[in-house]
Design an enzyme around this catalytic site. Structure first.
Site, PDB file in Angstrom:
ATOM      1  N   ASP A   1      20.123  58.995  31.141  1.00 39.40           N
ATOM      2  CA  ASP A   1      20.090  60.332  30.527  1.00 39.40           C
ATOM      3  C   ASP A   1      19.472  60.303  29.131  1.00 39.40           C
ATOM      4  OD1 ASP A   1      23.274  61.442  31.955  1.00 39.40           O
ATOM      5  OD2 ASP A   1      21.272  61.164  32.806  1.00 39.40           O
ATOM      6  N   ARG A  47      19.650  62.178  45.262  1.00 36.68           N
ATOM      7  CA  ARG A  47      21.057  62.440  44.865  1.00 36.68           C
ATOM      8  C   ARG A  47      21.986  62.379  46.092  1.00 36.68           C
ATOM      9  NH1 ARG A  47      20.922  64.780  39.739  1.00 36.68           N
ATOM     10  NH2 ARG A  47      22.995  63.881  39.521  1.00 36.68           N
ATOM     11  N   ARG A  50      21.749  74.096  30.841  1.00 35.95           N
ATOM     12  CA  ARG A  50      22.765  73.468  31.692  1.00 35.95           C
ATOM     13  C   ARG A  50      23.580  72.459  30.907  1.00 35.95           C
ATOM     14  NH1 ARG A  50      21.004  71.651  37.576  1.00 35.95           N
ATOM     15  NH2 ARG A  50      23.192  71.098  37.402  1.00 35.95           N
ATOM     16  N   LYS A  62      29.384  67.102  28.834  1.00 35.12           N
ATOM     17  CA  LYS A  62      29.188  67.841  30.099  1.00 35.12           C
ATOM     18  C   LYS A  62      29.667  66.976  31.269  1.00 35.12           C
ATOM     19  CE  LYS A  62      24.984  67.730  32.145  1.00 35.12           C
ATOM     20  NZ  LYS A  62      25.012  67.283  33.540  1.00 35.12           N
TER      21      LYS A  62
HETATM   22  C1  EPZ Z   1      26.005  61.378  36.965  1.00 32.32           C
HETATM   23  O1  EPZ Z   1      25.279  61.752  38.122  1.00 32.32           O
HETATM   24  C2  EPZ Z   1      25.567  62.350  35.877  1.00 32.32           C
HETATM   25  N1  EPZ Z   1      25.876  63.724  36.272  1.00 32.32           N
HETATM   26  C3  EPZ Z   1      24.064  62.224  35.633  1.00 32.32           C
HETATM   27  O2  EPZ Z   1      23.736  63.070  34.544  1.00 32.32           O
HETATM   28  C4  EPZ Z   1      23.755  60.780  35.237  1.00 32.32           C
HETATM   29  O3  EPZ Z   1      22.363  60.633  35.094  1.00 32.32           O
HETATM   30  C5  EPZ Z   1      24.264  59.827  36.327  1.00 32.32           C
HETATM   31  O4  EPZ Z   1      25.685  60.042  36.545  1.00 32.32           O
HETATM   32  C6  EPZ Z   1      24.058  58.373  35.965  1.00 32.32           C
HETATM   33  O5  EPZ Z   1      24.702  58.100  34.762  1.00 32.32           O
HETATM   34  C7  EPZ Z   1      27.151  64.171  36.140  1.00 32.32           C
HETATM   35  O6  EPZ Z   1      28.050  63.443  35.760  1.00 32.32           O
HETATM   36  C8  EPZ Z   1      27.381  65.601  36.492  1.00 32.32           C
HETATM   37  P1  EPZ Z   1      25.288  58.363  40.245  1.00 32.32           P
HETATM   38  P2  EPZ Z   1      25.688  61.092  39.547  1.00 32.32           P
HETATM   39  O7  EPZ Z   1      26.199  58.656  41.385  1.00 32.32           O
HETATM   40  O8  EPZ Z   1      27.152  60.921  39.625  1.00 32.32           O
HETATM   41  C9  EPZ Z   1      22.384  57.201  43.868  1.00 32.32           C
HETATM   42  C10 EPZ Z   1      22.472  64.601  33.311  1.00 32.32           C
HETATM   43  O9  EPZ Z   1      21.306  64.636  32.914  1.00 32.32           O
HETATM   44  N2  EPZ Z   1      23.541  57.456  44.727  1.00 32.32           N
HETATM   45  O10 EPZ Z   1      25.653  57.278  39.286  1.00 32.32           O
HETATM   46  O11 EPZ Z   1      24.995  61.840  40.601  1.00 32.32           O
HETATM   47  C11 EPZ Z   1      21.863  58.464  43.231  1.00 32.32           C
HETATM   48  O12 EPZ Z   1      20.956  59.130  44.100  1.00 32.32           O
HETATM   49  C12 EPZ Z   1      22.799  64.151  34.711  1.00 32.32           C
HETATM   50  O13 EPZ Z   1      23.480  64.909  32.627  1.00 32.32           O
HETATM   51  C13 EPZ Z   1      23.442  57.203  46.089  1.00 32.32           C
HETATM   52  O14 EPZ Z   1      22.395  56.784  46.582  1.00 32.32           O
HETATM   53  O15 EPZ Z   1      25.000  59.655  39.398  1.00 32.32           O
HETATM   54  C14 EPZ Z   1      21.187  57.964  41.993  1.00 32.32           C
HETATM   55  O16 EPZ Z   1      19.878  57.527  42.323  1.00 32.32           O
HETATM   56  C15 EPZ Z   1      21.546  63.769  35.485  1.00 32.32           C
HETATM   57  N3  EPZ Z   1      24.530  57.448  46.874  1.00 32.32           N
HETATM   58  C16 EPZ Z   1      22.059  56.767  41.593  1.00 32.32           C
HETATM   59  O17 EPZ Z   1      22.792  56.401  42.763  1.00 32.32           O
HETATM   60  C17 EPZ Z   1      25.701  57.933  46.361  1.00 32.32           C
HETATM   61  O18 EPZ Z   1      26.664  58.126  47.131  1.00 32.32           O
HETATM   62  C18 EPZ Z   1      23.034  57.068  40.464  1.00 32.32           C
HETATM   63  O19 EPZ Z   1      23.843  58.114  40.890  1.00 32.32           O
HETATM   64  C19 EPZ Z   1      25.775  58.186  44.983  1.00 32.32           C
HETATM   65  C20 EPZ Z   1      24.687  57.933  44.183  1.00 32.32           C
END
Ligand code: EPZ
Length: 434
Positions: A308, A122, A400, A22
């Protein structure tokens, strides 16, 4: 409202083949916006997030032919809009991945500010800061992000303060046709990033270092359409491996690269689960007289333990012979599963980013609510070994990210079904007339 009902205690065995990832498929889909023509994606999971992303692309002018359940022909020749539908981005945060591709194609984009979700705020500040370094200017107006690169996109060096998956992907896609060289330091290293970079390079991009903490992108003038197979879903695989571990198996889980789950497999083996690795999958089992051993887990960006897989591991550890600890370092609110497992007899205490898990003898079936995608799958997992019936609502969360989840478990011998649950008829609780 749909429910999943599980009758626990039945042995599970057999083979399951996982789908395409996904968390790669969604980004590969938006990347086609930068390669006008017919792009073919195979091994695409048939899940609701993919359907939502397809709708986003169609709203922008793409024409999508669903050749079969797992093959999409995405024609982006006639993309004529750079404004994404507000409600779709609000519904699915991953839609913000269109920012980089739309700016690359049009030099501008309008994308809704993504809301938070159950697991955290997020934010996308790192996405915006990184794209700003490439020359993108942003204004926020009525809940929408208005992005524009009036002087074009120019390569830059960007150091991410956290190895954010989404920020790395948006930056990658904003840099592929920027003028000059872009370097992303402290980049995310997830296998899904490598999958995206591989497809972009097939499209004509010049990306080096994907999968390492430093990625270098030499801008090119244009990209061309390609055919690409989505990498196997390591998290769906990890979910079924955890199911094999909690129920005993033996299960064979195929369709993914075990190297993409290395630390998870090593942790599970230390917990007493037998895992035999093969090229494209694993065999998993646990003897009934081998208790699950307690463990300490820290979730971290790849190659660390994936957030995850945290919920599924919490469920395993809730039945361990001793006390375990999980520290969630990636999201600020990803322990909501604990309260639901405690309703089934678990003994889990949350203190900030830490979960203290005192192993219980077993779960007793109960009505529970999916807190999010992975928590929902973890509750089904608990129901498979619980005493009696477990009813799980919030099935939309599970849909999802898991294709045919119930059917796959039925094929392994689970007594599980999904059905409509008539809403509670409160009249039947009305006090009887005197
Ligand atoms: C991706 O989310 C995945 N989703 C998530 O999978 C996964 O848990 C996550 O990466 C971590 O591996 C998709 O790919 C669609 P991040 P993403 O940017 O890109 C903070 C699932 O269950 N952050 O690495 O949103 C953020 O709030 C889903 O399949 C900022 O603060 O993850 C989070 O606390 C859930 N500012 C942390 O970093 C930003 O600009 C990690 O976020 C970006 C992120």
């Amino acid at each position: 409202m749909e429910l999943i009902q599980v009758e626990g205690g039945f042995p599970l065995s057999g083979e399951v083949v996982v789908e395409g990832a996904k968390n790669s498929a969604l980004k590969l889909m938006v990347a086609t916006l930068m390669a006008p023509g017919v792009n073919t994606l195979t091994n695409v999971p048939n899940i609701s997030d993919v359907h939502t992303m397809g709708t986003v692309l169609e709203c922008l002018g793409a024409v999508i032919d669903v050749a079969d359940e797992h093959t999409l022909h995405i024609d982006t020749s006639c993309i004529d809009s750079w404004v994404t539908p507000y409600e779709l981005v609000a519904r699915m945060r991953a839609s913000t991945a269109v920012l980089g591709p739309l700016i690359t194609r049009f030099g501008k984009a309008v994308v809704a500010m993504p809301g938070g979700c159950n697991i955290g705020a997020r934010k996308i500040d790192m996405h915006l800061q990184g794209l700003a370094a490439l020359g993108v200017e942003f204004t926020i107006d009525h809940g929408n992000i208005h992005a524009a690169a009036p002087h074009g996109l120019k390569g830059a060096t960007v150091e991410l303060e956290f190895a954010s998956v989404g920020a790395t992907e948006n930056l990658l896609m904003g840099a592929v046709c920027a003028e000059g060289t872009t370097i992303i330091d402290n980049a995310a290293r997830e296998p899904e990033i490598v999958d995206l970079a591989d497809m972009l390079n097939d499209m004509g991009a010049h990306i080096e270092g994907a999968g390492t903490p430093s990625i270098t992108i030499e801008g090119v003038s244009s990209l061309h359409p390609v055919a690409h197979r989505v990498v196997g879903d390591r998290i769906e695989a990890g979910t079924f491996i955890a199911i094999g571990g909690i129920a005993g198996g033996p299960l064979t889980v195929k369709g993914f690269d075990p190297k993409h789950l290395d630390i998870v497999l090593r942790k599970f083996e230390a917990m007493g689960i037998n895992i035999e690795r093969e090229e494209d999958g694993v065999h998993v089992s646990r003897a009934a007289d081998t208790p699950i051993q307690p463990s300490d887990i820290q979730t971290l960006p790849f190659p660390g333990f994936p957030t995850d897989m945290q919920a599924q591991t919490m469920t395993l550890l809730a039945l361990a012979a001793g006390d375990s600890f999980i520290t969630e370092n990636v999201f600020e609110n990803r322990f909501m599963l604990a309260a639901e497992l405690n309703r089934m007899g678990a003994d889990i205490r949350i203190e900030g980013h830490h979960a203290i898990i005192h192993g219980a003898k077993g779960f007793s079936g109960a009505p529970v609510t999916s807190p999010d995608l992975r928590g929902g799958a973890a509750l089904v997992m608990a129901g498979l070994v619980a005493d009696g019936y477990t009813k799980i609502d919030g099935v939309n969360h599970i849909d999802r990210g898991y294709e045919h989840f119930v059917e796959k478990l039925q094929s392994l011998g689970a007594h599980i079904e999904r059905h409509e649950e008539c809403p509670l008829n409160l009249d039947s609780f009305a006090p009887r007339k005197a």
